[in-house]
Every structure is written in C-alpha cells, then in structure tokens.
Design a protein around this motif. Structure first.
Motif, PDB file in Angstrom:
ATOM      1  N   CYS A 126       0.730  -1.345  -0.104  1.00 24.94           N
ATOM      2  CA  CYS A 126      -0.003   0.172   0.003  1.00 24.94           C
ATOM      3  C   CYS A 126       0.851   1.283  -0.026  1.00 24.94           C
ATOM      4  O   CYS A 126       0.327   2.247  -0.704  1.00 24.94           O
ATOM      5  N   LEU A 127       2.004   1.313   0.873  1.00 22.38           N
ATOM      6  CA  LEU A 127       2.895   2.285   0.698  1.00 22.38           C
ATOM      7  C   LEU A 127       3.389   2.642  -0.637  1.00 22.38           C
ATOM      8  O   LEU A 127       3.610   3.713  -1.187  1.00 22.38           O
ATOM      9  N   GLU A 128       3.833   1.527  -1.357  1.00 23.22           N
ATOM     10  CA  GLU A 128       4.175   1.588  -2.852  1.00 23.22           C
ATOM     11  C   GLU A 128       3.263   2.386  -3.427  1.00 23.22           C
ATOM     12  O   GLU A 128       3.366   3.057  -4.526  1.00 23.22           O
ATOM     13  N   THR A 129       1.985   1.720  -3.318  1.00 24.86           N
ATOM     14  CA  THR A 129       0.921   2.151  -4.505  1.00 24.86           C
ATOM     15  C   THR A 129       0.834   3.582  -4.309  1.00 24.86           C
ATOM     16  O   THR A 129       0.409   4.273  -5.409  1.00 24.86           O
ATOM     17  N   VAL A 130       0.749   4.289  -2.964  1.00 27.56           N
ATOM     18  CA  VAL A 130       0.523   5.555  -2.768  1.00 27.56           C
ATOM     19  C   VAL A 130       1.915   6.369  -2.971  1.00 27.56           C
ATOM     20  O   VAL A 130       1.899   7.689  -2.665  1.00 27.56           O
ATOM     21  N   GLY A 131       2.885   5.724  -3.279  1.00 26.85           N
ATOM     22  CA  GLY A 131       4.233   6.514  -3.381  1.00 26.85           C
ATOM     23  C   GLY A 131       4.689   6.959  -2.069  1.00 26.85           C
ATOM     24  O   GLY A 131       5.476   7.989  -2.328  1.00 26.85           O
ATOM     25  N   LEU A 132       4.716   6.380  -1.043  1.00 21.09           N
ATOM     26  CA  LEU A 132       5.247   6.855   0.283  1.00 21.09           C
ATOM     27  C   LEU A 132       6.233   6.061   0.837  1.00 21.09           C
ATOM     28  O   LEU A 132       6.643   6.259   1.709  1.00 21.09           O
ATOM     29  N   ARG A 133       6.701   5.167   0.053  1.00 22.25           N
ATOM     30  CA  ARG A 133       7.478   4.053   0.484  1.00 22.25           C
ATOM     31  C   ARG A 133       8.837   4.687   0.847  1.00 22.25           C
ATOM     32  O   ARG A 133       9.399   4.064   2.071  1.00 22.25           O
ATOM     33  N   ASP A 134       9.206   5.640   0.263  1.00 20.75           N
ATOM     34  CA  ASP A 134      10.813   6.029   0.749  1.00 20.75           C
ATOM     35  C   ASP A 134      10.605   7.046   1.835  1.00 20.75           C
ATOM     36  O   ASP A 134      11.610   7.250   2.531  1.00 20.75           O
ATOM     37  N   ARG A 135       9.337   7.488   2.444  1.00 20.70           N
ATOM     38  CA  ARG A 135       9.304   8.221   3.265  1.00 20.70           C
ATOM     39  C   ARG A 135       8.628   7.729   4.449  1.00 20.70           C
ATOM     40  O   ARG A 135       8.169   8.418   5.550  1.00 20.70           O
ATOM     41  N   ALA A 136       8.375   6.646   4.255  1.00 19.03           N
ATOM     42  CA  ALA A 136       7.668   5.774   5.449  1.00 19.03           C
ATOM     43  C   ALA A 136       8.025   5.778   6.755  1.00 19.03           C
ATOM     44  O   ALA A 136       7.415   5.512   7.741  1.00 19.03           O
ATOM     45  N   ASP A 137       9.384   5.917   7.008  1.00 20.22           N
ATOM     46  CA  ASP A 137      10.033   5.887   8.119  1.00 20.22           C
ATOM     47  C   ASP A 137      10.167   7.256   8.920  1.00 20.22           C
ATOM     48  O   ASP A 137      10.777   7.314   9.937  1.00 20.22           O
ATOM     49  N   ASP A 138       9.672   8.072   8.043  1.00 25.70           N
ATOM     50  CA  ASP A 138       9.705   9.707   8.699  1.00 25.70           C
ATOM     51  C   ASP A 138       8.594   9.682   9.614  1.00 25.70           C
ATOM     52  O   ASP A 138       7.533   9.096   9.638  1.00 25.70           O
ATOM     53  N   ALA A 139       8.748  10.707  10.679  1.00 25.10           N
ATOM     54  CA  ALA A 139       7.845  11.011  11.414  1.00 25.10           C
ATOM     55  C   ALA A 139       6.501  11.648  10.611  1.00 25.10           C
ATOM     56  O   ALA A 139       6.809  12.452  10.035  1.00 25.10           O
ATOM     57  N   VAL A 140       5.280  11.135  10.953  1.00 19.41           N
ATOM     58  CA  VAL A 140       4.045  11.830  10.231  1.00 19.41           C
ATOM     59  C   VAL A 140       4.009  13.638  10.351  1.00 19.41           C
ATOM     60  O   VAL A 140       3.643  14.198   9.510  1.00 19.41           O
ATOM     61  N   LYS A 141       4.560  14.032  11.483  1.00 18.81           N
ATOM     62  CA  LYS A 141       4.602  15.380  11.880  1.00 18.81           C
ATOM     63  C   LYS A 141       5.339  16.195  10.837  1.00 18.81           C
ATOM     64  O   LYS A 141       5.109  17.249  10.589  1.00 18.81           O
ATOM     65  N   GLY A 142       6.289  15.292  10.165  1.00 22.68           N
ATOM     66  CA  GLY A 142       7.006  16.111   9.037  1.00 22.68           C
ATOM     67  C   GLY A 142       6.303  15.968   7.709  1.00 22.68           C
ATOM     68  O   GLY A 142       6.993  16.307   6.611  1.00 22.68           O
ATOM     69  N   TYR A 143       5.478  15.278   7.401  1.00 20.89           N
ATOM     70  CA  TYR A 143       4.741  15.224   6.310  1.00 20.89           C
ATOM     71  C   TYR A 143       3.722  16.441   5.803  1.00 20.89           C
ATOM     72  O   TYR A 143       3.270  17.006   6.444  1.00 20.89           O
ATOM     73  N   SER A 144       3.992  16.453   4.503  1.00 18.65           N
ATOM     74  CA  SER A 144       2.928  17.517   4.084  1.00 18.65           C
ATOM     75  C   SER A 144       1.715  17.001   4.094  1.00 18.65           C
ATOM     76  O   SER A 144       1.272  15.874   4.159  1.00 18.65           O
ATOM     77  N   LEU A 145       0.602  18.129   3.839  1.00 18.67           N
ATOM     78  CA  LEU A 145      -0.826  17.689   3.706  1.00 18.67           C
ATOM     79  C   LEU A 145      -1.252  16.548   2.760  1.00 18.67           C
ATOM     80  O   LEU A 145      -1.839  15.555   2.882  1.00 18.67           O
ATOM     81  N   GLY A 146      -0.339  16.700   1.427  1.00 14.48           N
ATOM     82  CA  GLY A 146      -0.553  15.901   0.527  1.00 14.48           C
ATOM     83  C   GLY A 146      -0.129  14.463   0.741  1.00 14.48           C
ATOM     84  O   GLY A 146      -0.716  13.327   0.674  1.00 14.48           O
ATOM     85  N   MET A 147       1.083  14.354   1.551  1.00 19.54           N
ATOM     86  CA  MET A 147       1.566  13.139   1.934  1.00 19.54           C
ATOM     87  C   MET A 147       0.819  12.455   2.975  1.00 19.54           C
ATOM     88  O   MET A 147       0.552  11.208   2.994  1.00 19.54           O
ATOM     89  N   LYS A 148       0.275  13.479   4.023  1.00 14.90           N
ATOM     90  CA  LYS A 148      -0.742  12.490   4.830  1.00 14.90           C
ATOM     91  C   LYS A 148      -2.041  12.132   4.159  1.00 14.90           C
ATOM     92  O   LYS A 148      -2.428  11.073   4.730  1.00 14.90           O
ATOM     93  N   GLN A 149      -2.264  13.008   3.192  1.00 14.70           N
ATOM     94  CA  GLN A 149      -3.768  12.436   2.414  1.00 14.70           C
ATOM     95  C   GLN A 149      -3.134  10.960   1.631  1.00 14.70           C
ATOM     96  O   GLN A 149      -3.891  10.040   1.500  1.00 14.70           O
ATOM     97  N   ARG A 150      -2.031  10.938   1.129  1.00 10.58           N
ATOM     98  CA  ARG A 150      -1.646   9.624   0.444  1.00 10.58           C
ATOM     99  C   ARG A 150      -1.450   8.377   1.633  1.00 10.58           C
ATOM    100  O   ARG A 150      -1.879   7.388   1.308  1.00 10.58           O
ATOM    101  N   LEU A 151      -1.007   8.865   2.806  1.00 12.34           N
ATOM    102  CA  LEU A 151      -1.173   7.811   3.844  1.00 12.34           C
ATOM    103  C   LEU A 151      -2.367   7.480   4.259  1.00 12.34           C
ATOM    104  O   LEU A 151      -2.573   6.093   4.529  1.00 12.34           O
TER     105      LEU A 151
END
Lengths: 326, 305
Positions: free
Chosen positions: B119-144
């Motif tokens: 699922c991480l691969e599908t939404v293109g978040l695999r590379d940032r999956a180990d980063d804390a969510v507080k550092g995500y942009s709104l779009g990344m949170k939406q993808r998650l």
C-alpha cells in the motif's frame, strides 16, 4: 504494482488483535519511555545520594555519640523546667544516632524507600494514563481507529488493560530495582541485624500495594483524560481536586474524609492503614471532646479506590460510546 | 446488491451556546455494487455526516443505514473488515512514522505486514515511510490516509474529499487510482467530493446532495441527459445575417464571442436547413451538453430556495 492488485489481494491473513496494536502503540510512545526512564533514573540518583551521605561509623564514633546522648539525657532529667511527670517522655528523645557524624543506612529505609518509589510511580502512572487518553483526542486519531474496530467499549477497555499492565510491569521493575539498590545500601552502609520478624514479607506487602496503586492511578488518569478529551486539562483538574476540593472537604465535612482519595491512598500504602477523625463529640462527663475515629485498613482503602477507578473507567467508556466523533 | 443503503436519515447536531444544526434531513441513498459512485454536494450539505454515520462515528436521529447488506451501526463490526475509508483529512499519531501508523491499524485488523509495503508503494510513500508523520505535507498525509484505506483490501472504499491537499500531479494520480479501483470488478468506490470536474471525470454514478437531502441520483450520463437544454453552438461567416434569420424564425440567439448560442433547438437539422435556404452556410454546429457543474448549480440552487 497496480492498485487493482493491491485491492484484490488477501489482506487479512492473521488474527486481528487490538490488544497487540495497543501494546505496540504504548511501547512506541516517547513520553511513556521518557517518564519511565526518568523514574528509574531518580531511583538510581536516590541510591547514589544515600550512598554518598551514609557510612559505617566506627566503634569509637558510636561510643562518643552514646556518651553525648547520655549526657543530654542526664541534663534533661536534672532540669527543673521539665515537669517531673513528663521527664520520661521528653528525655528519651535523645539517642546516640543523633550525634553520629557518619550515619548508617537504617534497615527501615528499605520499606520507606519502597513506599516512596510506589508513590512516585503512582504519580507517573497517572500522568502516563492521562497522556495516553488525551493524546488520542488531541491528535484526533480515534475516528481512524474506530473505522477499523468500531466497538468502542471494547476499544476503551483494551486501552485501559494495556495501560494498566504496562504500568504494573514498570512499577514492579522499579520496586525490584529499589530492592536491589536498597539491599546494597544496607549491606554497604548499614546492618541487616537486628531484622524484624516478617521483614521481607512486610516489604513485599508494601510493594504490592504500591504496584496496585500505580495501576489504579493509570486507569484513573486515562478515564479522566478520556472524559475531558485533553491531557493538560485532566492533569489540571486533578491538581485542583487534590489541592482545593479535598482540602475543603477536610475542613467543612469531617465525616466525608474517610471517602477522600488521598486518605484512601495513604491508607492503602501505609503498613497498617490510617486512622481518620470523622467527628469530635463533647463528653458531658469530662467536659472534653472525644474523637470519633474510623480506621481505614489496607483492604478497605484498596477496595474504595478500585471502586472509584472502575466507576471512572465505566463512565468514560459509556460517554465515549455515545459521543459523536466529528 | 447495494453496498450502501440509506433511508430517511436525519441528523441534527446540538451544541452548547449555538443553535442546532441540521445536517441530514431525510436522506435517501442507494449505491450499487461496482464502479465509482460520486457523492456531490456543496460544503455543509451533509456529505461527511452521511459517511460518519455509515462508519458509526456519528449516531443518527432517525433513518436506516446498511453497509454491504448489514444494518449499521448495529452490525458494523461484521462488515468493517470489508470497508476501507478515508474521512476528510486523515489524522495519525504525529510522532510515529507513517509505517508505524499503518502497522498499528494493520494489527487491529489482522492485516499482514507485506500488505503495508504494497500500500505504501501504491501511494508512493515507501521512501518516506520511516519519517515521522509530523514532518509530512498535507498531500503526504492524504496519501498515507489512502494507503490506510487500502490496507484491508476492501470491497467498499469510502473516500471523503481524497484530493484535499494533493498537488496537481497527485490529484491526477489519485483520480487514476480511483478509476482503476472502481473498474477492478471486485470493489466499489464511494467518492465524496465538492469538485465537480473530479466527479464527472471519475464516476459512473452520482448522487447530488443539498441541505441534507438527495436532489438527484443515477448514472452520470443520465443525470446530465435529464438536464439537457437542447442548446446548440454555431459559427458562420455572416453572423449578423444568421442571427436575424434565426430570430425571425422564433429562435433565441445569444453571442458566445466568436460563435452564437441558439437556445432550445428541438431539431438541429432545421437550423441548418433554414440558414441554407437564406444562403448562409455553417462552419460549425454542435450541441451544447449540460455539464455537471450547471446541473449541480441548478439543483443545489433549487434546493436552497
């Protein structure tokens, strides 16, 4: 990989476990790890400070201290300002230990320390419980969780169970740590004799009551924060309750003191419980006042606190079940 | 079989020191299995409340709701494993990594770990999956959030404003993803949005909501056809002469700048014939189809009157 493959794969392949998820969540929380590490560090610091400030006095030092104490007792007995009928009571207060420059670590310090560790971890447990409940409201993660496990009472009870189990385990470890360090203090800076009968049994009883208190505090903190939906507000409310409400009850309604949380906490952890004066009655025969005392035993205090905590958790679960998550 | 059935749903929010707010006013809704069903309505029309009621997050005052054939919220636990959802902006533990957040949800439902990676691969978040969510942009949170919704491999995927916070490329990817999910023959996507273009591009069926009520529902093509005005757009060399001929014949003509709009033309061939009889020849004649925007505005304006 295409989305279609993702959708049609067999996603659910192992047993659903909210319990395991909660264990993982609480293990991952930095605040929990930080507070527990702080608790253990404080025990070690207390050990080091005690180690530095205690020692084994030599026979000569003991003898000199005893001489000083004997002289003061003699002076006290000879003092005409001390009423004759009170000399025994007043003059027996001078002991050799008071005049030792190098003080040993007293064996009684071991159960006292266990009590202090228990009280400290109960306070930490309350904060951990409140933050566990409040953090989910602040981060607004509960709606996401409920779209996976919609049985809200089950969610609440699982969270409380995991929280309490974590705190019980942490407090047991803290008591074990203290028992080890305290025993080292007795061996290095004190003496194992004379050791009272049932010393280890009484110590274990004290520690178990302290562990129970920590578990109740964690559940109570969670329930309060879940009701108020904010960690800071829950901690603030608890402070106001203990600092203002309980003191006001002590002053205004003596009879209610036996039901106060702090009285029951004290009664739970003290070895023989505590006596609480609930009223004073005028004795016509003597013209003086007689105190009406209620003895709060460990068992009664434990049951009272358990009932309070159970009610708080139940109310929190019922309110959570009915609440709209918007 | 309908995957969502809502009948007579009512909900009024009662809040302290504020007047009651009626969110749903007897909503009826049926979403059949398969494809992408759009759920369209202006802000405050009750879209999110409907979704929250379906997912048991909000209790209704009246009405019956069914998910995958089961009444909810009573039997929600029995079907929740087949329903993936993204409700408004997804919220996760900010200090945990994206992967840890998904692990927590996966454990709750018994989803295997490899699925998280998929699922991480599908939404293109695999590379940032180990980063804390507080550092995500709104779009990344939406993808998650979308990854979380996909974790269970759901039969029904409920997405509430999934394009929120996504950049243009992300919006295109998300629409493509929704289209693929809706066409796999196994799952149904229920897409709530206030973006008319998004619904028109992606959805097979649409329900339009206004003031807590359904104002129309059906296949997108039928909804649009039902609102077809019969207007045509035409272009010719001598527009002034053409306008005069058409108006003399009883047509209403308005300018579109470089072209003309002829209103309510029952038979476009009659216009061609009429102009040809006057020696005027068309360079363009095309029907003006109703788009979802005009239908939406018309329906929601009517509902608000």
């Amino acid at each position: 990989m295409s989305a279609t493959e993702v959708m049609t794969g067999t996603a659910v392949t192992r047993r659903p476990s909210l319990l395991r998820a909660e264990v993982l969540r609480i293990r991952s929380r930095r605040l929990v790890r930080l507070l527990l590490a702080l608790g253990y560090a404080l025990i070690v610091v207390a050990f080091v400070i005690t180690l530095v400030n205690t020692g084994n006095p030599t026979a000569a030092e003991r003898s000199a201290a005893q001489t000083q104490a004997d002289q003061l007792v003699a002076q006290c007995r000879a003092d005409p300002n001390v009423p004759a009928d009170q000399k025994d009571q007043v003059c027996q207060g001078f002991t050799a230990e008071q005049f030792l420059h190098t003080r040993p670590f007293d064996l009684s310090g071991l159960p006292s320390g266990a009590l202090a560790v228990g009280a400290g971890f109960a306070a930490l447990a309350f904060i951990i419980g409140a933050s566990s409940g409040g953090a989910e409201w602040t981060a607004k993660t509960l709606p996401a969780l409920l779209t996976w496990e919609p049985r809200r009472v089950r969610v609440t009870l699982t969270k409380v169970a995991v929280l309490v189990a974590t705190v019980l385990l942490a407090t047991v470890l803290a008591e074990l740590l203290w028992t080890g360090l305290g025993s080292a203090l007795v061996s290095l800076r004190g003496s194992w004799s004379p050791r009272p009968d049932r010393f280890w049994g009484d110590l274990l009883d004290t520690q178990l009551r302290a562990v129970l208190l920590a578990g109740l505090a964690a559940a109570g903190g969670y329930a309060l924060a879940n009701l108020i939906r904010n960690t800071g507000a829950a901690l603030g409310l608890a402070f106001v309750y203990f600092a203002v409400v309980e003191n006001a009850v002590r002053v205004l309604w003596h009879w209610a003191q036996q039901w106060l949380v702090m009285e029951n906490v004290t009664a739970l952890v003290q070895r023989h419980g505590v006596d609480v004066v609930i009223s004073q009655q005028l004795d016509p025969a003597t013209g003086g006042y007689t105190s009406v005392v209620v003895h709060l035993t460990n068992l009664r205090a434990g049951l009272t606190l358990a009932v309070y905590t159970a009610v708080a958790v139940l109310v929190a679960a019922v309110v959570f079940r009915r609440r709209d998550l918007t | 079989m309908p995957v969502i059935e809502v009948s007579g749903a009512r909900k009024t929010y009662r809040r302290r020191r504020r007047p009651p707010e009626r969110a749903l006013d007897g909503l009826d809704l049926v979403v059949d299995e398969g494809g992408v069903h759009g759920f369209l309505g202006p802000n405050g029309s009750g879209k999110t409340t409907t979704i929250r009621m379906l997912l048991g997050l909000v209790s209704g005052d009246a009405g019956e709701l069914r998910l995958l054939g089961r009444p909810v919220p009573d039997q929600l636990p029995a079907v929740v494993g087949d329903v993936g959802s993204l409700v408004e902006t997804p919220l996760f533990f900010p200090t945990f990594s994206g992967r840890r957040n998904l692990e927590l949800l996966a454990l709750t439902a018994g989803v295997a770990k490899p699925r998280i990676e998929e699922c991480l691969e599908t939404v293109g978040l695999r590379d940032r999956a180990d980063d804390a969510v507080k550092g995500y942009s709104l779009g990344m949170k939406q993808r998650l959030g979308i990854a979380a919704a996909l974790l269970k491999g759901p039969r029904l995927l409920i997405l509430d404003e999934p394009s929120n916070g996504l950049d243009p490329a992300g919006i295109v990817e998300m629409r493509e993803l929704v289209r693929r999910l809706g066409s796999d023959g196994r799952s149904t996507v229920f897409l709530s949005s206030h973006l008319l273009g998004e619904v028109q591009q992606v959805c097979d069926h649409v329900t339009i909501l206004a003031r807590g009520r359904c104002v129309t529902s059906g296949p997108v093509a039928e909804v649009l056809a039902g609102r077809d005005t019969g207007d045509v757009r035409l272009r010719l060399d001598d527009p002034a002469a053409g306008q005069a001929v058409l108006e003399a014949a009883g047509y209403t003509v308005t300018s579109l700048g470089d072209a003309w709009r002829v209103h309510a033309v029952p038979d476009p061939a009659a216009v061609t014939r009429l102009l040809a009889e006057h020696g005027l020849y068309l360079s363009e004649l095309s029907p003006i189809s109703a788009d979802l925007e005009s239908v939406f505005l018309e329906l929601t304006r009517d509902a608000s009157l």
